[in-house]
Design an enzyme around this catalytic site. Structure first.
Site, PDB file in Angstrom:
ATOM      1  N   CYS A 118     192.456  52.867 112.109  1.00 29.47           N
ATOM      2  CA  CYS A 118     192.709  53.061 110.671  1.00 29.47           C
ATOM      3  C   CYS A 118     194.163  52.738 110.342  1.00 29.47           C
ATOM      4  CB  CYS A 118     192.394  54.499 110.285  1.00 29.47           C
ATOM      5  SG  CYS A 118     192.882  54.881 108.592  1.00 29.47           S
TER       6      CYS A 118
HETATM    7  N1  MHO Z   1     187.374  57.109 107.832  1.00 29.59           N
HETATM    8  C1  MHO Z   1     188.717  57.581 107.765  1.00 29.59           C
HETATM    9  C2  MHO Z   1     189.712  56.482 107.953  1.00 29.59           C
HETATM   10  C3  MHO Z   1     190.096  55.660 106.761  1.00 29.59           C
HETATM   11  S1  MHO Z   1     190.951  54.318 107.292  1.00 29.59           S
HETATM   12  C4  MHO Z   1     191.568  53.530 105.952  1.00 29.59           C
HETATM   13  C5  MHO Z   1     188.913  58.329 106.468  1.00 29.59           C
HETATM   14  O1  MHO Z   1     188.280  57.971 105.483  1.00 29.59           O
HETATM   15  O2  MHO Z   1     189.666  59.294 106.462  1.00 29.59           O
HETATM   16  O3  MHO Z   1     189.964  53.430 107.877  1.00 29.59           O
END
Ligand code: MHO
Length: 188
Positions: free
Chosen positions: A16
């Site tokens: 992420c």
């Molecule tokens: N699934 C996680 C990571 C977001 S990242 C921009 C969240 O939504 O907190 O991939």
């Protein structure tokens, strides 16, 4: 801060992109960060329609203050290069922009004593980098109203926040990188 022309660019993917956006922002010698999508073929990806791209962070750094090798050390210290990440969105990658960077990665892995067959981290030439949506840029800073509000009241546009070296630092500290040490006054 050095102006844009004096900065060099490094491009990494480490899961992420909110995290590395913040971590790199806190590093000395790093003046700009931005998040986006790279490493795939889909045209004009978006967060909800990313295709075969990977969440990526692009860093603008002053090479006389921090070297590409320093940046490589930071990323190879903070992720497991032997881990196979199934989701392409979150794969680890070093997206090299030229032969010099590719060679630096080779050298760095050599100095770590890593045998190339164990490396799951993608080492690839970056074709195109697509900026992510503004709400993903400097995400940690944006999640803190006190700081984000200060930029807004000062009249910064989304684009200016994205490109601001000050916002890159604060986004780093907001994510817990370099702080509180970087924020403490030296009393001696
Ligand atoms: N699934 C996680 C990571 C977001 S990242 C921009 C969240 O939504 O907190 O991939």
């Amino acid at each position: 801060a050095p102006d844009g022309e004096e900065l060099e660019t490094a491009t990494f993917a480490l899961g992420c992109f909110w995290g590395p956006d913040s971590e790199f922002g806190s590093l000395e010698g790093v003046y700009r960060t931005r998040v986006g999508y790279a490493g795939g073929t889909k045209k004009d990806p978006t967060y909800t329609n990313l295709g075969d791209h990977t969440e990526t962070v692009r860093v603008g750094y002053a090479p006389d203050e921090v070297s590409y090798e320093d940046l490589l050390r930071t990323i190879f210290d903070s992720h497991d290069h032997t881990r196979r990440v199934r989701k392409r969105q979150y794969q680890n990658a070093v997206f090299v922009s030229d032969e010099e960077q590719r060679e630096a990665v080779r050298r760095h892995l050599g100095s770590m004593g890593v045998s190339p067959e164990t490396v799951e981290t993608r080492i690839e030439a970056v074709d195109r980098f697509y900026n992510a949506e503004e709400y993903h840029q400097k995400y940690n800073l944006r999640s803190r109203d006190a700081v984000a509000g200060a930029f807004e009241r000062a009249g910064y546009t989304d684009e200016e926040i994205r490109d601001s070296p000050a916002a890159a630092k604060l986004n780093g500290y907001a994510g817990g990188h370099g702080a509180p040490d970087a924020l403490l006054v030296d009393e001696d």
